[in-house]
Design a protein around this motif. Structure first.
Motif, mmCIF file in Angstrom:
data_model
loop_
_atom_site.group_PDB
_atom_site.id
_atom_site.type_symbol
_atom_site.label_atom_id
_atom_site.label_comp_id
_atom_site.label_asym_id
_atom_site.label_seq_id
_atom_site.Cartn_x
_atom_site.Cartn_y
_atom_site.Cartn_z
ATOM 1 N N LEU A 42 29.018 46.108 42.587
ATOM 2 C CA LEU A 42 28.929 45.583 41.226
ATOM 3 C C LEU A 42 28.998 44.060 41.217
ATOM 4 N N ALA A 43 29.793 43.515 42.128
ATOM 5 C CA ALA A 43 29.868 42.050 42.232
ATOM 6 C C ALA A 43 28.501 41.488 42.624
ATOM 7 N N ALA A 44 27.844 42.162 43.571
ATOM 8 C CA ALA A 44 26.519 41.695 44.006
ATOM 9 C C ALA A 44 25.511 41.783 42.868
ATOM 10 N N LEU A 45 25.666 42.778 42.017
ATOM 11 C CA LEU A 45 24.744 42.927 40.892
ATOM 12 C C LEU A 45 25.025 41.905 39.791
ATOM 13 N N GLY A 46 26.240 41.356 39.799
ATOM 14 C CA GLY A 46 26.545 40.293 38.836
ATOM 15 C C GLY A 46 27.407 40.711 37.673
ATOM 16 N N THR A 47 28.074 41.878 37.758
ATOM 17 C CA THR A 47 28.962 42.245 36.654
ATOM 18 C C THR A 47 30.219 41.377 36.692
ATOM 19 N N GLY A 48 30.942 41.413 35.589
ATOM 20 C CA GLY A 48 32.288 40.854 35.577
ATOM 21 C C GLY A 48 33.259 41.987 35.880
ATOM 22 N N PHE A 49 34.556 41.695 35.800
ATOM 23 C CA PHE A 49 35.573 42.693 36.129
ATOM 24 C C PHE A 49 36.734 42.647 35.154
ATOM 25 N N ASP A 50 37.210 43.859 34.816
ATOM 26 C CA ASP A 50 38.445 43.995 34.045
ATOM 27 C C ASP A 50 39.522 44.351 35.052
ATOM 28 N N CYS A 51 40.497 43.462 35.212
ATOM 29 C CA CYS A 51 41.604 43.728 36.127
ATOM 30 C C CYS A 51 42.869 43.957 35.313
ATOM 31 N N ALA A 52 43.725 44.851 35.821
ATOM 32 C CA ALA A 52 44.941 45.185 35.072
ATOM 33 C C ALA A 52 46.198 44.707 35.786
ATOM 34 N N SER A 53 46.057 44.120 36.962
ATOM 35 C CA SER A 53 47.238 43.749 37.736
ATOM 36 C C SER A 53 46.878 42.642 38.729
ATOM 37 N N LYS A 54 47.943 42.110 39.324
ATOM 38 C CA LYS A 54 47.772 41.077 40.353
ATOM 39 C C LYS A 54 46.908 41.614 41.497
ATOM 40 N N ALA A 55 47.207 42.842 41.946
ATOM 41 C CA ALA A 55 46.476 43.386 43.100
ATOM 42 C C ALA A 55 44.987 43.541 42.787
ATOM 43 N N GLU A 56 44.672 43.931 41.570
ATOM 44 C CA GLU A 56 43.253 44.072 41.227
ATOM 45 C C GLU A 56 42.563 42.699 41.179
ATOM 46 N N ILE A 57 43.281 41.709 40.694
ATOM 47 C CA ILE A 57 42.695 40.354 40.689
ATOM 48 C C ILE A 57 42.469 39.893 42.136
ATOM 49 N N GLU A 58 43.485 40.183 42.978
ATOM 50 C CA GLU A 58 43.365 39.811 44.402
ATOM 51 C C GLU A 58 42.141 40.456 45.033
ATOM 52 N N LEU A 59 41.963 41.757 44.761
ATOM 53 C CA LEU A 59 40.834 42.493 45.340
ATOM 54 C C LEU A 59 39.513 41.861 44.910
ATOM 55 N N VAL A 60 39.368 41.625 43.622
ATOM 56 C CA VAL A 60 38.079 41.145 43.110
ATOM 57 C C VAL A 60 37.804 39.715 43.584
ATOM 58 N N THR A 61 38.822 38.870 43.570
ATOM 59 C CA THR A 61 38.577 37.499 44.023
ATOM 60 C C THR A 61 38.357 37.449 45.540
ATOM 61 N N SER A 62 38.948 38.411 46.274
ATOM 62 C CA SER A 62 38.762 38.412 47.736
ATOM 63 C C SER A 62 37.301 38.690 48.100
#
Ligand code: PLP
Length: 456
Positions: free
Chosen positions: A77-97
């Motif tokens: 999804l990142a490659a396709l260009g979507t954004g992300f809804d994160c609910a926690s620190k770990a999810e933000i970490e995953l998406v930014t990583s």
């Protein structure tokens, strides 16, 4: 953007005719496979992204990571260009990583831990939701520059997982006070969000929710929030293979034209199930059975077979417990045999492998007679399943075997900056065979490249 997918997660590029069923059949045909596994079709995610963009061009999807945090799905999804809804620190970490810019993330949990807010500030994720005074006070203390989105409540008449009982302020009685408090605290409110309920059964609710949002935009402007520019219409979209978002998209597009014709307002959504469900097909093996005879309510003896499979409600079928999976005929657990069977379906039940009697996947169903070693296929297993799975009683969490059609791959590979060294080639029939290395022959018999993405 740097694409990092777990070293262990390889994608098989498929040539010719294939389907998740044929891939699953191939994996079990050797007779060595004993553990349950998913076949993840990357192309299904890509197709769904294009359908979304076509039907709702004004609504930017911000994938809800909570629905399934499989790195491959998130990276696709990142490659396709979507954004992300994160609910926690770990999810933000995953998406930014994965290399996603923090501006493409909304921290959409209205009740956040202080340390997670501080992390969000450090990561540059500025946009976050709130629905209470307590949250405003915390944000004032830890991230006074946050761009706030007020979550309002507007519930669908029927939803698989209603969310309004936990989140969202009343748009009439509570929103004015919260907007005023935010203004007094010097906090910036820039938008409104809602979630009508996951797996919603009512499309008209989006019209009501967008109408309420319009009213809250006006209220916000009246109390001094001069820069209201974001409408977040949440999730709730169907995810099953044969579900359709045409009807809901028409309701949403119409409501946006009526209430938000001003294009300066950015519109986003937080679909989870829509992207995740159909891309994952689960395969499970029958490892035991028991024939039982019981009296029915009229006292007539009925016989029935109990089948025991290698994954249950503490594993991938946790959705039976938590996501009301069996209640819906269009998006419920449906077992299919992977080998064609000509015998007539018989009354049976399907149980998970643990020693707990609650571990029942299908209490009452019909399947052709099965033997130990037969495999069952369950479609639409990607949402709210893998991410909650436990290894209770020592039964392993199913591995994901990812596949992509070569036509989809030829488009997607340009979005994934991978060099030739990411491909490993070889005769797939004689290559290493382990759960982490899905080695499948192409249906045409030609060796296929095996893509492995390095984490570093
Ligand atoms: N956004 C929020 C805030 C949620 O809580 C959820 C699900 O719980 C979602 C989005 C995803 O919803 P769905 O899977 O119904 O699209």
């Amino acid at each position: 953007m740097k694409m990092n997918v777990s070293e262990k997660q390889r994608i098989r590029v498929m040539e010719g005719d294939w389907s998740p069923l044929s891939v699953g059949r191939h994996i079990v045909d050797g007779g060595l496979q004993e553990d349950p596994f998913y076949v993840m079709d990357v192309g299904e995610v890509v197709a769904r992204y294009h359908t979304w963009r076509e039907l709702m061009p004004r609504v930017e999807p911000f994938y809800a990571v909570k629905c399934n945090d499989d790195k491959l799905l998130v990276a696709t999804l990142a490659a396709l260009g979507t954004g992300f809804d994160c609910a926690s620190k770990a999810e933000i970490e995953l998406v930014t990583s994965i290399g996603v810019h923090p501006e493409r993330i909304i921290f959409a949990n209205p009740a956040k831990m202080a340390s997670h807010i501080k992390y969000s500030a450090r990561a540059g994720v500025d946009t976050m939701t709130f629905d209470s005074e307590a949250e405003l006070m915390k944000i004032k203390q830890h991230m006074p520059h946050a761009q706030l989105v007020l979550r309002i409540r507007c519930d669908a008449a029927k939803a698989r997982c209603p969310l309004g009982i936990k989140f969202g302020c009343d748009p009439v009685t509570e929103a004015p006070g919260l907007l005023k408090l935010a203004a007094v605290l010097g906090l910036q409110v820039i938008g409104v969000s809602f979630h009508v309920g996951s797996g919603t059964q009512e499309t008209g609710v989006y019209l009501r929710a967008i109408q309420h949002s319009r009213a809250v935009f006006s209220l916000a402007a009246d109390v001094g929030h001069a820069n209201m520019r974001l409408l977040d219409i949440g999730g709730g979209f169907p995810g099953a293979l044969h579900s359709d978002i045409r009807e809901v998209s028409q309701v949403i597009n119409g409501a946006l034209e009526t209430y938000f014709s001003d294009r300066s307002v950015r519109v986003i959504a937080e679909p989870g199930r829509y992207f995740a469900a159909a891309a994952y097909t689960l395969f499970a093996m029958v490892h035991s059975s028991r024939r039982v005879t019981q009296k029915d309510q009229e006292g007539v003896e009925q016989s029935h077979t109990m089948y025991f499979i290698n994954v249950g409600v503490y594993g991938s079928f946790n959705c039976v417990l938590y996501d009301q999976f069996t209640c819906y005929t269009n998006e419920g657990v449906v077992a299919e045999t992977i080998k064609p069977k000509c015998e007539k379906p018989q009354p049976c039940s399907v149980w998970g492998p643990s020693c707990d009697s609650k571990d029942c996947v299908l209490p009452n169903t019909f399947l052709p007679p099965l033997s130990t070693g037969d495999w069952l296929m369950f479609r639409d297993m990607g949402a709210y399943s893998l991410c909650i799975t436990s290894a209770f009683n020592g039964f392993p969490v199913p591995k994901v075997r990812a596949v992509i059609d070569s036509s989809v791959w030829s488009v997607l590979k340009d979005l994934w900056p991978l060099s030739d060294s990411h491909f490993c080639r070889g005769d797939p029939m004689t290559g290493p065979q382990s759960a982490d290395q899905p080695i499948l022959p192409s249906p045409t018999g030609t060796p296929m490249p095996c893509l492995s993405h390095s984490t570093e």
